[in-house]
Design an enzyme around this catalytic site. Sequence first.
Site, short mmCIF file in Angstrom:
data_model
loop_
_atom_site.label_atom_id
_atom_site.label_comp_id
_atom_site.label_asym_id
_atom_site.label_seq_id
_atom_site.Cartn_x
_atom_site.Cartn_y
_atom_site.Cartn_z
N GLU A 114 -13.75 44.69 69.53
CA GLU A 114 -14.95 44.69 68.66
C GLU A 114 -15.67 46.07 69.38
O GLU A 114 -15.87 46.59 69.74
CB GLU A 114 -16.21 43.77 68.83
CG GLU A 114 -15.35 42.01 69.29
CD GLU A 114 -14.99 41.66 67.80
OE1 GLU A 114 -15.21 43.32 67.03
OE2 GLU A 114 -13.92 40.66 67.43
N GLY A 115 -16.13 46.27 67.68
CA GLY A 115 -16.40 48.24 67.77
C GLY A 115 -18.44 47.88 67.96
O GLY A 115 -18.97 46.94 68.43
N PHE A 116 -18.84 49.19 67.99
CA PHE A 116 -20.46 48.85 68.20
C PHE A 116 -21.95 48.38 67.75
O PHE A 116 -22.10 47.98 68.68
CB PHE A 116 -20.78 50.85 68.31
CG PHE A 116 -22.21 50.95 68.90
CD1 PHE A 116 -21.69 50.69 70.49
CD2 PHE A 116 -22.98 51.34 67.73
CE1 PHE A 116 -22.89 51.30 70.38
CE2 PHE A 116 -24.20 51.81 68.57
CZ PHE A 116 -24.43 52.05 70.03
N ASN A 117 -21.44 48.33 66.28
CA ASN A 117 -22.52 47.61 65.99
C ASN A 117 -22.18 45.96 65.48
O ASN A 117 -22.86 45.16 65.82
CB ASN A 117 -22.19 47.78 64.02
CG ASN A 117 -22.89 49.69 64.27
OD1 ASN A 117 -24.63 49.88 64.43
ND2 ASN A 117 -22.04 49.90 64.39
N THR A 122 -20.54 45.96 59.85
CA THR A 122 -20.95 45.53 61.07
C THR A 122 -22.72 46.49 60.69
O THR A 122 -23.41 46.64 61.39
CB THR A 122 -21.34 44.71 61.99
OG1 THR A 122 -20.39 45.50 62.94
CG2 THR A 122 -20.88 43.27 61.81
N PHE A 123 -21.93 47.88 60.60
CA PHE A 123 -22.28 49.19 60.44
C PHE A 123 -22.96 49.00 59.09
O PHE A 123 -24.39 49.85 59.63
CB PHE A 123 -21.34 50.36 60.27
CG PHE A 123 -21.65 51.66 60.26
CD1 PHE A 123 -21.12 51.90 61.83
CD2 PHE A 123 -22.11 52.56 59.64
CE1 PHE A 123 -21.57 53.71 62.04
CE2 PHE A 123 -22.52 53.75 59.53
CZ PHE A 123 -22.18 54.51 61.05
N HIS A 166 -21.99 54.25 53.00
CA HIS A 166 -21.38 54.53 54.14
C HIS A 166 -20.27 54.28 54.30
O HIS A 166 -19.74 52.82 52.88
CB HIS A 166 -22.35 53.05 55.12
CG HIS A 166 -20.71 52.64 56.59
ND1 HIS A 166 -20.19 51.48 56.32
CD2 HIS A 166 -19.82 53.89 56.66
CE1 HIS A 166 -19.67 51.59 57.49
NE2 HIS A 166 -19.47 52.95 58.35
N LEU A 167 -18.86 54.51 54.24
CA LEU A 167 -17.52 54.60 53.39
C LEU A 167 -16.85 53.79 54.55
O LEU A 167 -16.52 55.00 55.33
CB LEU A 167 -17.41 55.26 52.68
CG LEU A 167 -16.03 55.65 52.02
CD1 LEU A 167 -16.40 54.44 50.97
CD2 LEU A 167 -15.73 56.92 51.14
N ARG A 168 -16.94 52.89 55.10
CA ARG A 168 -15.81 52.12 55.81
C ARG A 168 -14.72 52.40 55.24
O ARG A 168 -14.20 51.74 54.60
CB ARG A 168 -16.23 50.57 56.41
CG ARG A 168 -15.91 50.48 57.52
CD ARG A 168 -16.68 50.97 58.99
NE ARG A 168 -16.03 49.84 59.70
CZ ARG A 168 -14.79 49.98 60.40
NH1 ARG A 168 -13.95 50.87 59.87
NH2 ARG A 168 -14.42 49.08 61.56
#
Length: 445
Positions: free
Chosen positions: A65-68, A402-403, A304-306
């Site tokens: 899982e990522g940071f956010n 979530t970012f 924010h371009l994921r």
Amino acid sequence: MAAPIRSIIFPSVLLFLYISVGIGAFNSDIDPSDNVAFHSGNQQNVQFGAAKPRRFLLYDVNHGEGFNLRRDVYMRIANLLRRLRQDEDWVLVLPPWGGLYHWKTRSLEQIRIPWSTFFNVESLNRFIPVIEFDEFVKESGQAVIDQILYLQGYKEGWTNGKWEEKIDERECIDPPSYQPDGKGLYRGWFWGYSDVYAKAFKCLSVQGMAGIMAPILLHNVTTRRSVFIDRAEEMLHDYYGQVDYWNARRSMRFAKHLRDIGDEFRANSLESTDEKDKTQTTEDWREMKPKPGSALGGPYLAVHLRREDYARSKRKEVATLPRAAEQIKAALIKYDLRKVFVATDAPKHEIKELKKLLPDYKVYNYVPPKGILENFKDGGVAIIDQWICAHARYFMGTGGSTFSFRIQEERQILGFDTKMTYNRFCGDTEPEDCEQPSVWKIVYD
Ligand code: GFB
């Protein structure tokens, strides 16, 4: 199969009965000799009415899982800790950051990173007492965790198609990531600290809110002074989007050194300062309750371009670069702006391509100088990106990321209108008026 701890079925009277049943069952195979000093000390303290010794709650999240998403889990745990503190003196041990899949700068060592690198720990402490992992080792005198509770789902899934809150001690579904050594001490990944071990380990199947853990921690593992909940993302928010959620969220202020770098970039490249943009903050987050819509934001659009794993898995919300460029252009025209700040995890060649697709506008992205990357790592650079996005006149994020959600929350905390904030790119397979993110309006007490 191990004994059930309890199944929670409303109403709360039943809940109480189930908890009572669970205490005996859960404790049945704990060897009290593991922690006799704490156990007996605890009983004495109860008898004489003195304060009980402080207990430590540790946690971690699934490694992929990522940071956010991890920030989201922090909010769930923070509120669990508040619940525990109604009965006992608990402190949260902040899990060191590291080994994240998305942190790709291979030349950097990115493990054992304290929370103070990314967050203002004093601010966190204004919501719940927290300490860094190193402080826990110092305070408890050793790098030892008394009990690991490893959360997992239910092998059989929902029974009868019905969702109910429940928790049971079960055999581990997957091979446990912590294994006993020759002395019966559990070894495994403890945030990159090789000398840490745990004395006991259990798998729990869980389906429910974070609060479901409170009776277990308060009544079942009473002899364990430090308890580590791994795979904490299995627990849901107790009150998503409500005041406790927002208080935990507001306490998660970024570290000042990262905000300063973002502010410098805003001032130098985007003509954006807090005075002009009406985004001043107070020293203490508890005193900051701006009127929605009071923030103006700098004269730029932020997106924010994921990309990366999102683009590869071809999620329906991900726009191709030409489609993203069209939507950026439309927003720039609508809000009469000439500059766009792009936060993205896209590789360099994609950023170059996006800039080529927007020849009539100034397109900015944050490229950290070597020293900043070395000191604050990929995680710090991502926070600088988020901070710059949080101050734009208008923001557009990526659906499901979530970012992006955390940026949207940050903007509400700063006082932006939700209309200038809760927007997202439409994917190529979606209509032009695709469904926009749901708004969770900030709530204050
Ligand atoms: O933050 P995060 O949980 O958001 O994970 P999602 C994405 C990570 O990718 C960030 C990097 O923490 C950053 O390390 N990243 C993404 C960025 N966008 C940017 C950006 O604009 N700038 C910078 N500097 N870095 C979920 C993950 O990601 O996506 C899950 O949490 C899973 O683990 C899922 O991978 C597919 O919610 O977008």
